[in-house]
Design a protein around this motif. Structure first.
Motif, PDB file in Angstrom:
ATOM      1  N   ALA A  49       0.816  -1.217   0.000  1.00 39.98           N
ATOM      2  CA  ALA A  49       0.000   0.000   0.000  1.00 39.98           C
ATOM      3  C   ALA A  49       0.841   1.255   0.000  1.00 39.98           C
ATOM      4  CB  ALA A  49      -0.917   0.001   1.228  1.00 39.98           C
ATOM      5  N   TRP A  50       0.253   2.331  -0.505  1.00 35.36           N
ATOM      6  CA  TRP A  50       0.848   3.648  -0.322  1.00 35.36           C
ATOM      7  C   TRP A  50       0.886   3.925   1.188  1.00 35.36           C
ATOM      8  CZ3 TRP A  50       3.229   6.358  -3.946  1.00 35.36           C
ATOM      9  CH2 TRP A  50       2.855   6.213  -5.289  1.00 35.36           C
ATOM     10  N   PRO A  51       1.887   4.656   1.658  1.00 34.55           N
ATOM     11  CA  PRO A  51       1.909   4.977   3.090  1.00 34.55           C
ATOM     12  C   PRO A  51       0.628   5.730   3.461  1.00 34.55           C
ATOM     13  CG  PRO A  51       3.844   5.896   1.936  1.00 34.55           C
ATOM     14  CD  PRO A  51       2.977   5.277   0.897  1.00 34.55           C
ATOM     15  N   GLY A  52      -0.021   5.311   4.550  1.00 37.96           N
ATOM     16  CA  GLY A  52      -1.234   5.988   4.987  1.00 37.96           C
ATOM     17  C   GLY A  52      -2.517   5.329   4.532  1.00 37.96           C
ATOM     18  N   TYR A  53      -2.388   4.306   3.667  1.00 36.49           N
ATOM     19  CA  TYR A  53      -3.603   3.666   3.138  1.00 36.49           C
ATOM     20  C   TYR A  53      -4.077   2.494   3.982  1.00 36.49           C
ATOM     21  CZ  TYR A  53      -4.200   6.163  -1.277  1.00 36.49           C
ATOM     22  OH  TYR A  53      -4.471   7.105  -2.218  1.00 36.49           O
ATOM     23  N   ALA A  54      -3.146   1.840   4.650  1.00 36.98           N
ATOM     24  CA  ALA A  54      -3.507   0.670   5.466  1.00 36.98           C
ATOM     25  C   ALA A  54      -2.843   0.832   6.823  1.00 36.98           C
ATOM     26  CB  ALA A  54      -3.072  -0.615   4.764  1.00 36.98           C
ATOM     27  N   GLU A  55      -3.423   1.694   7.644  1.00 41.86           N
ATOM     28  CA  GLU A  55      -2.806   2.001   8.936  1.00 41.86           C
ATOM     29  C   GLU A  55      -3.209   0.961   9.976  1.00 41.86           C
ATOM     30  OE1 GLU A  55      -0.600   4.532   9.852  1.00 41.86           O
ATOM     31  OE2 GLU A  55      -0.418   4.686   7.674  1.00 41.86           O
ATOM     32  N   ASP A  56      -2.185   0.419  10.665  1.00 39.88           N
ATOM     33  CA  ASP A  56      -2.459  -0.603  11.673  1.00 39.88           C
ATOM     34  C   ASP A  56      -2.084  -0.119  13.071  1.00 39.88           C
ATOM     35  OD1 ASP A  56       0.237  -0.536  11.463  1.00 39.88           O
ATOM     36  OD2 ASP A  56       0.462  -2.591  10.716  1.00 39.88           O
ATOM     37  N   GLY A  57      -2.002   1.175  13.232  1.00 39.98           N
ATOM     38  CA  GLY A  57      -1.686   1.722  14.553  1.00 39.98           C
ATOM     39  C   GLY A  57      -0.213   1.921  14.788  1.00 39.98           C
ATOM     40  N   SER A  58       0.654   1.488  13.853  1.00 36.06           N
ATOM     41  CA  SER A  58       2.092   1.610  14.081  1.00 36.06           C
ATOM     42  C   SER A  58       2.596   3.030  13.836  1.00 36.06           C
ATOM     43  CB  SER A  58       2.859   0.601  13.214  1.00 36.06           C
ATOM     44  OG  SER A  58       2.537   0.792  11.865  1.00 36.06           O
ATOM     45  N   ASP A  60       0.484   5.856  14.254  1.00 38.74           N
ATOM     46  CA  ASP A  60      -0.196   6.579  15.321  1.00 38.74           C
ATOM     47  C   ASP A  60      -1.183   5.581  15.934  1.00 38.74           C
ATOM     48  OD1 ASP A  60      -1.976   8.065  16.842  1.00 38.74           O
ATOM     49  OD2 ASP A  60      -1.828   9.829  15.538  1.00 38.74           O
ATOM     50  N   PRO A  61      -1.093   5.326  17.233  1.00 37.65           N
ATOM     51  CA  PRO A  61      -1.949   4.291  17.847  1.00 37.65           C
ATOM     52  C   PRO A  61      -3.445   4.558  17.638  1.00 37.65           C
ATOM     53  CG  PRO A  61      -0.287   5.077  19.402  1.00 37.65           C
ATOM     54  CD  PRO A  61      -0.186   5.952  18.192  1.00 37.65           C
ATOM     55  N   ASN A  62      -3.801   5.812  17.417  1.00 37.68           N
ATOM     56  CA  ASN A  62      -5.210   6.119  17.246  1.00 37.68           C
ATOM     57  C   ASN A  62      -5.669   5.941  15.807  1.00 37.68           C
ATOM     58  OD1 ASN A  62      -5.465   6.884  19.970  1.00 37.68           O
ATOM     59  ND2 ASN A  62      -4.530   8.868  19.473  1.00 37.68           N
ATOM     60  N   VAL A  63      -4.716   5.704  14.933  1.00 36.88           N
ATOM     61  CA  VAL A  63      -5.075   5.563  13.524  1.00 36.88           C
ATOM     62  C   VAL A  63      -4.909   4.095  13.148  1.00 36.88           C
ATOM     63  CG1 VAL A  63      -4.563   6.315  11.184  1.00 36.88           C
ATOM     64  CG2 VAL A  63      -4.284   7.896  13.096  1.00 36.88           C
ATOM     65  N   ASP A  64      -6.044   3.395  13.099  1.00 36.69           N
ATOM     66  CA  ASP A  64      -5.949   1.948  12.922  1.00 36.69           C
ATOM     67  C   ASP A  64      -7.256   1.423  12.351  1.00 36.69           C
ATOM     68  OD1 ASP A  64      -5.608  -0.749  13.038  1.00 36.69           O
ATOM     69  OD2 ASP A  64      -5.120  -0.841  15.178  1.00 36.69           O
ATOM     70  N   TRP A  65      -7.223   1.017  11.104  1.00 35.98           N
ATOM     71  CA  TRP A  65      -8.387   0.329  10.559  1.00 35.98           C
ATOM     72  C   TRP A  65      -8.032  -1.054  10.049  1.00 35.98           C
ATOM     73  CZ3 TRP A  65      -6.715   5.118   8.897  1.00 35.98           C
ATOM     74  CH2 TRP A  65      -6.006   5.159   7.679  1.00 35.98           C
ATOM     75  N   VAL A  66      -6.842  -1.506  10.427  1.00 35.23           N
ATOM     76  CA  VAL A  66      -6.443  -2.866  10.080  1.00 35.23           C
ATOM     77  C   VAL A  66      -6.848  -3.832  11.187  1.00 35.23           C
ATOM     78  CG1 VAL A  66      -4.451  -4.368   9.725  1.00 35.23           C
ATOM     79  CG2 VAL A  66      -4.594  -2.202   8.507  1.00 35.23           C
ATOM     80  N   THR A  67      -6.567  -3.436  12.441  1.00 34.05           N
ATOM     81  CA  THR A  67      -6.855  -4.324  13.568  1.00 34.05           C
ATOM     82  C   THR A  67      -8.351  -4.684  13.654  1.00 34.05           C
ATOM     83  OG1 THR A  67      -5.036  -3.231  14.675  1.00 34.05           O
ATOM     84  CG2 THR A  67      -6.351  -4.723  15.993  1.00 34.05           C
ATOM     85  N   PRO A  68      -9.267  -3.699  13.515  1.00 32.65           N
ATOM     86  CA  PRO A  68     -10.692  -4.077  13.556  1.00 32.65           C
ATOM     87  C   PRO A  68     -11.055  -5.096  12.483  1.00 32.65           C
ATOM     88  CG  PRO A  68     -10.452  -1.701  13.719  1.00 32.65           C
ATOM     89  CD  PRO A  68      -9.087  -2.242  13.425  1.00 32.65           C
ATOM     90  N   PHE A  69     -10.412  -4.941  11.319  1.00 35.03           N
ATOM     91  CA  PHE A  69     -10.658  -5.898  10.233  1.00 35.03           C
ATOM     92  C   PHE A  69     -10.197  -7.293  10.631  1.00 35.03           C
ATOM     93  CE2 PHE A  69      -8.752  -8.128   6.555  1.00 35.03           C
ATOM     94  CZ  PHE A  69      -9.886  -8.329   5.791  1.00 35.03           C
ATOM     95  N   GLU A  70      -9.002  -7.344  11.235  1.00 33.81           N
ATOM     96  CA  GLU A  70      -8.461  -8.646  11.644  1.00 33.81           C
ATOM     97  C   GLU A  70      -9.368  -9.301  12.670  1.00 33.81           C
ATOM     98  OE1 GLU A  70      -3.653  -8.380  11.149  1.00 33.81           O
ATOM     99  OE2 GLU A  70      -4.503  -7.292  12.847  1.00 33.81           O
ATOM    100  N   GLU A  71      -9.863  -8.471  13.625  1.00 35.74           N
ATOM    101  CA  GLU A  71     -10.726  -9.018  14.676  1.00 35.74           C
ATOM    102  C   GLU A  71     -12.049  -9.507  14.117  1.00 35.74           C
ATOM    103  OE1 GLU A  71     -10.709  -5.710  17.304  1.00 35.74           O
ATOM    104  OE2 GLU A  71      -8.785  -6.300  18.211  1.00 35.74           O
ATOM    105  N   ALA A  72     -12.573  -8.758  13.147  1.00 34.18           N
ATOM    106  CA  ALA A  72     -13.892  -9.111  12.618  1.00 34.18           C
ATOM    107  C   ALA A  72     -13.846 -10.327  11.702  1.00 34.18           C
ATOM    108  CB  ALA A  72     -14.480  -7.910  11.866  1.00 34.18           C
ATOM    109  N   THR A  73     -12.741 -10.515  10.973  1.00 33.71           N
ATOM    110  CA  THR A  73     -12.719 -11.546   9.939  1.00 33.71           C
ATOM    111  C   THR A  73     -11.844 -12.748  10.271  1.00 33.71           C
ATOM    112  OG1 THR A  73     -10.849 -10.515   8.858  1.00 33.71           O
ATOM    113  CG2 THR A  73     -13.043  -9.834   8.130  1.00 33.71           C
ATOM    114  N   GLY A  74     -10.892 -12.583  11.210  1.00 30.65           N
ATOM    115  CA  GLY A  74      -9.952 -13.670  11.477  1.00 30.65           C
ATOM    116  C   GLY A  74      -8.844 -13.729  10.438  1.00 30.65           C
ATOM    117  N   CYS A  75      -8.807 -12.745   9.558  1.00 32.09           N
ATOM    118  CA  CYS A  75      -7.725 -12.694   8.585  1.00 32.09           C
ATOM    119  C   CYS A  75      -6.570 -11.879   9.176  1.00 32.09           C
ATOM    120  CB  CYS A  75      -8.191 -12.015   7.298  1.00 32.09           C
ATOM    121  SG  CYS A  75      -9.522 -12.884   6.467  1.00 32.09           S
ATOM    122  N   THR A  76      -5.351 -12.367   8.978  1.00 33.29           N
ATOM    123  CA  THR A  76      -4.187 -11.618   9.436  1.00 33.29           C
ATOM    124  C   THR A  76      -3.690 -10.729   8.296  1.00 33.29           C
ATOM    125  OG1 THR A  76      -3.627 -13.570  10.696  1.00 33.29           O
ATOM    126  CG2 THR A  76      -1.949 -11.866  10.586  1.00 33.29           C
TER     127      THR A  76
END
Lengths: 391, 278, 330
Positions: A49-58, A60-76
């Motif tokens: 991804a382009w930087p900033g497109y797939a933020e996993d909290g690394s 900025d801890p408050n910027v994270d839309w990867v972890t919720p996806f992982e929790e919801a789907t079981g995909c890593t």
């Protein structure tokens, strides 16, 4: 999985044929997209991804839309970012990535190279909310087959340090003209695609050249663009491809003006407003990015879930706001933290985008429809850029 | 089981030898092969068909001749600077400092190697900032200004990075020098300067050449320092880096330039006995 | 006036007194040997004369000029090192010419002198060899030529024969002595080999514990050692002291008799032969006297044959010597 294996086999046979016949036409597509349905298969997807497109909290801890996806789907999800489209193409061709956010100058090269697979949009419920003027465009659709879902778009803005460049610039002339007040402190994007930025300036300043599309340059037009770049060189402090380095240089004062992304300006303005970012009067190059799926992925279900997740109105809103671009999902505009975000980035204004020239891969066959001349293909752009940079 | 010692030794070294052949010779060979292939100009994919176009492109474009010359200038400057700094340092460590303090001095010389390459170069970057950098602060009271990013910054950065690789072989060479040889020179009427240039330097020469092989080759191939400290300045490594994603065969052809230069260099220093010093 | 006058020279390394008050006068044209065990201070004295070590106190004069603290390159002395210290990067000729090149002797003169020196040490034809291509003895000669070619007033030799094998060493001893006579330069020769010292020297200074124990002609050192140390270090010592001395010699004190001065006869001090060593021209006996002392006796093999010699072990015999062979030490 069955289909995935089939595709692998097809790719293998195609590659073999390619080897034996020495044939350069490598399209092994056309066998159709994933039929679905999307199952709850757990898996791991490697995201390019382009930087900033797939933020996993690394970042900025408050910027994270990867972890919720992982929790919801079981995909890593593993995220790898890149600095230029050329780097993206190279990484993708090397294999090992399942999904990619590709700009228009990368997507076609990947599609024709057989690195991507068509996407069955019926399996992506959020697709219906995408702005219509982003659907079925040349950089995401080939021969009627869709190859991904739009993510967002933006213009390559002119960024300047407030107080250092007076008056605040509204024209690209400040980075191109020899009498620039910022001489020696200008930056430019370190990629062959930057030649198009020169073409954009020439469209406004030298109409006699007849440029209508900065990615469709005949030899004369191309030479003029290269001449402009040569004229610019003494102004340049550094070319940039690594945006953290760029940020440091702006903070130190060694760079005061140049082409930039809104996200860079946002980081620089994190504590207090130090830089301004505008789309100059001449227009600008820009990007329209698409999430796409590798033809070699083994986690097809997770990949489809990711594509759907990333254009969910609230995720698309977060990503667009974080990166500083216009979201692709029309419903995202209602969900941004800054209620004016879509207005600020002109997400809903068709006029604004009329002089934003999205990155495309130049080809010999002129992209502006001219048939009386040959255009300079991207390979020649790359050669010229490499030679220019080492002059 | 009843094999001869020779056969046993052969089987013992065959694995590392195979590794050497595959990794080193093999990769060089792959580099060469890649450089004579074509690419699909649109998708950037390599097509395995013979062509000399990459070499024609490299040699017909004056830019690549210029960048080769610039790279050589940097590599030679870095090597000379390292030699000039390393010789007195190594001489002090090996001949003047008390034997007890030598391990400490060696450790000190090695300290730059303990930190990450990138950390060190970014530290130099902050020092070289034209207006806010440490160097500017240091030089501006004297009426000068920081050289800023460019060739000089690259030469300074690389000299700093590779200095230990020059100091260590010279130190080893000077430490091997018997005291009596220095005494003999003084005994025959030579003042210290004469002894240094007439005896110490010539005897240490192979060690200096050995060090120069490191500094020269490491400088020839570097591109990261150049990216960070070079401003718009570029070296051969950057050409490779810029092109390998889009035109791998062309990048391979460019990458062969430093390889050829190194082969010529190693060939020309072989007679000095420097290779025995590595 | 002596060529070299050393007065009250002292040098300590840390707490160890290497040289502890040495006085020594050396005459022009003399071959003097500094003899002693390792750590006796002989080499340190030599290195102070050369200028490689700086004395803590005392003075060194060369031809009346105080050179105590002059650097090596300002002294009219040259040294032959134990390890030869040839310059490995120069060929033989360049090594020999080095000193003259430093002193800016014109090229032709330099070449001529170097070739002559090479001839003197019998190495003509070797001028373009590198030191690594020479044998130990050849390197030794090059080192010698390199030092002598400068015609110093004094040549210092620091155990120069130590690394050579016996045969070569004996040959070089003779050559060195001849060379010294030929060139007439003062040689100061350091060695721990008493035989070497006795063969070559005009005078010997025996060193121990940083001091000169005795300074004399070789024969005097050998036959009339001043103290137990000299007696023990130079030659094989037969020391007779205490009760044994009173019983055998009727005198108090410590006495020495050289093994070759003792005769095995029917009369005299009674004893038993404990060991027999056949040496070719001579035989060495270890005799245990009833008086409670062991003496070494050396007999020329002019009378007995080797067969007889072996049968002598365990035989009761008697020893006698002339009164003038007894010498009281300390």
């Amino acid at each position: 999985m069955r289909v995935g294996k089939h595709r692998k086999l097809a790719a293998l046979i195609a590659a073999g044929t390619l080897l034996l016949a020495g044939c350069s036409s490598s399209s092994d597509e056309g066998s159709g997209a994933y039929a679905g349905p999307v199952k709850d298969t757990p898996g791991t997807i490697n995201v390019l991804a382009w930087p900033g497109y797939a933020e996993d909290g690394s970042t900025d801890p408050n910027v994270d839309w990867v972890t919720p996806f992982e929790e919801a789907t079981g995909c890593t999800v593993n995220v790898k970012t890149y600095g230029t489209s050329d780097e993206a193409v190279q990484l993708m061709q090397g294999g090992g990535y399942d999904v990619i956010s590709a700009s228009g100058d990368a997507s076609l090269r990947l599609i024709y190279g057989g690195d991507l697979q068509p996407v069955n949009l019926d399996l992506i419920p959020n697709y219906v909310d995408i702005f219509d003027n982003l659907k079925d465009r040349p950089w995401n659709t080939v021969d009627g087959e869709n190859y991904g879902v739009p993510h967002g778009r933006g213009a390559n803005v002119l960024q300047y340090t407030i107080g250092k460049v007076n008056p605040a610039p509204t024209s690209w002339s400040v980075v191109w003209e020899p009498n620039s007040p910022a001489k020696g402190k200008v930056t430019a994007y370190d990629s062959a695609i930057y030649i198009a930025d020169a073409a954009v300036y020439l469209m406004a300043t030298k109409p006699e050249l007849g440029i209508t599309d900065p990615y469709a340059l005949d030899q004369t037009q191309f030479d003029a663009a290269m001449a402009l770049l040569t004229q610019q060189k003494p102004l340049i402090a550094e070319y940039w491809a690594d945006y953290t380095k760029y940020i440091g240089a702006v903070q130190s004062g060694s760079i005061t003006v140049g082409t930039s992304w809104q996200v860079i300006a946002n980081v620089l303005n994190g504590e207090k407003a130090t830089v301004g970012a505008v789309k100059p009067v001449e227009g600008a190059t820009g990007w329209s990015d698409t999430w796409m799926i590798s033809s070699k992925t083994e986690a097809i279900d997770c990949a489809y879930k990711w594509l759907n997740h990333i254009i969910t109105p609230d995720v698309n809103a977060q990503a667009a706001e974080w990166f500083g671009e216009a979201p692709a999902n029309s419903k995202a505009c209602a969900l941004t933290a800054n209620k004016d975000h879509c207005k600020l980035y002109h997400a809903e204004e068709t006029d604004y985008w009329s002089n934003v020239y999205y990155w495309k891969t130049p080809t010999e066959e002129c992209l502006d429809g001219r048939t009386d001349v040959m255009c300079v293909p991207y390979a020649e752009w790359v050669k010229a850029w490499s030679s220019f940079r080492n002059q | 089981m009843q094999r001869s010692p020779k056969a046993r030794a052969a089987s013992l070294i065959s694995l590392p030898l195979a590794w050497l052949l595959i990794i080193y010779i093999g990769s060089l060979f792959a580099l060469f092969i890649t450089s004579i292939w074509k690419i699909d100009t649109f998708t950037s994919k390599v097509i395995r068909e013979f062509t000399l176009q990459n070499f024609i492109d490299v040699f017909s474009d004056r830019a690549y001749f210029n960048v080769t010359i610039r790279t050589l200038v940097v590599a030679i400057s870095v090597t000379l600077i390292c030699v000039l700094i390393a010789i007195p340092m190594a001489f002090f460590m090996a001949r003047i400092a008390k034997p007890k303090s030598r391990p400490v001095l060696i450790a000190l010389v090695l300290t730059p190697l303990w930190a990450s390459y990138l950390v060190k170069i970014y530290a130099w970057r902050t020092m070289f900032y034209p207006e806010t950098g440490f160097l500017n602060w240091l030089i501006s009271p004297l009426g000068g200004s920081s050289p800023g990013f460019g060739m000089i910054a690259v030469i300074i950065g690389l000299s700093y990075l590779w200095l230990p690789y020059m100091v260590l072989p010279i130190y080893a060479g000077m430490e091997k020098l018997p005291n009596s040889v220095l005494d003999a020179s003084a005994d025959l009427g030579a003042k210290p300067g004469r002894t240094f240039f007439g005896v110490v330097l010539p005897i240490t020469w192979p060690a200096i050449i050995a060090g120069s092989i490191f500094t020269f080759s490491l400088s020839m191939g570097d591109y990261i320092t150049v990216q960070i400290l070079g401003g718009t300045f570029q070296m051969l490594g950057n050409v490779v880096y810029q092109n390998f994603s889009l035109n791998l065969p062309f990048a391979a052809a460019v990458a062969l330039i430093p390889v050829i230069i190194m082969i010529i260099y190693l060939g020309s220093v072989r007679k000095t006995g420097a290779l025995d010093n590595l | 006036m002596a060529l070299i006058e050393i007065r009250n020279l002292a040098k300590a390394f840390g707490t160890v007194k290497a040289v502890d008050g040495v006085d020594l006068d050396i005459n022009s044209g003399e071959f003097i040997t500094l003899l002693g065990p390792s750590g006796s201070g002989k080499t340190t004295v030599l290195r102070m004369i050369a200028g490689f070590e700086d004395p803590d106190s005392g003075t060194i004069k060369l031809s009346g000029q105080d050179i105590t603290h002059l650097p090596p390159y300002d002294r009219d002395v040259n040294t032959v090192f134990q390890d030869y210290a040839l310059f490995p990067h120069m060929d033989v000729l360049a090594n020999i010419e080095y000193g003259m090149r430093v002193k800016k002797v014109p090229k032709e003169e330099r070449r001529e002198k170097a070739l002559k020196a090479l001839e003197q040490v019998r190495l003509s034809g070797y001028e373009n060899r590198k030191p690594s291509q020479l044998s130990g003895g050849q390197r030794q000669r090059v080192a010698l030529a390199r030092a002598l070619v400068n015609r110093p007033s004094v040549l210092l030799l620091d155990e120069p024969l130590g690394a050579l094998d016996l045969k070569l060493r004996q040959q070089m001893q003779i050559e060195l002595k001849e060379l010294q006579r030929e060139v007439g330069i003062t040689f100061i020769f350091v060695t721990h080999d008493q035989e070497e010292a006795l063969t070559m020297s005009d005078r010997i200074a025996v060193f121990d514990k940083g001091r000169i124990q005795q300074l004399d002609k070789p024969a005097a050192i050998y036959e009339k050692p001043r103290n137990e140390f000299v007696a023990g270090f130079v030659g094989v010592s037969n020391l007779i002291s205490g009760a044994a001395a009173e019983k055998l010699l009727g005198k108090k004190g410590t006495f020495t008799v050289r093994p070759e001065k003792i005769r095995i006869e029917g009369k005299g001090a009674a004893g038993v032969i404990r060991e027999v060593e056949y040496l070719g021209p001579a035989t060495r006996f270890l005799v245990e006297l009833d008086a409670g002392v062991r003496l070494v006796v050396l007999q020329q093999n002019s009378e007995q044959s080797a067969v007889d010699v072996e049968s002598l072990r365990g035989r009761k015999i008697a020893l006698s010597w002339d009164k003038e062979s007894e010498y009281q030490v300390s």
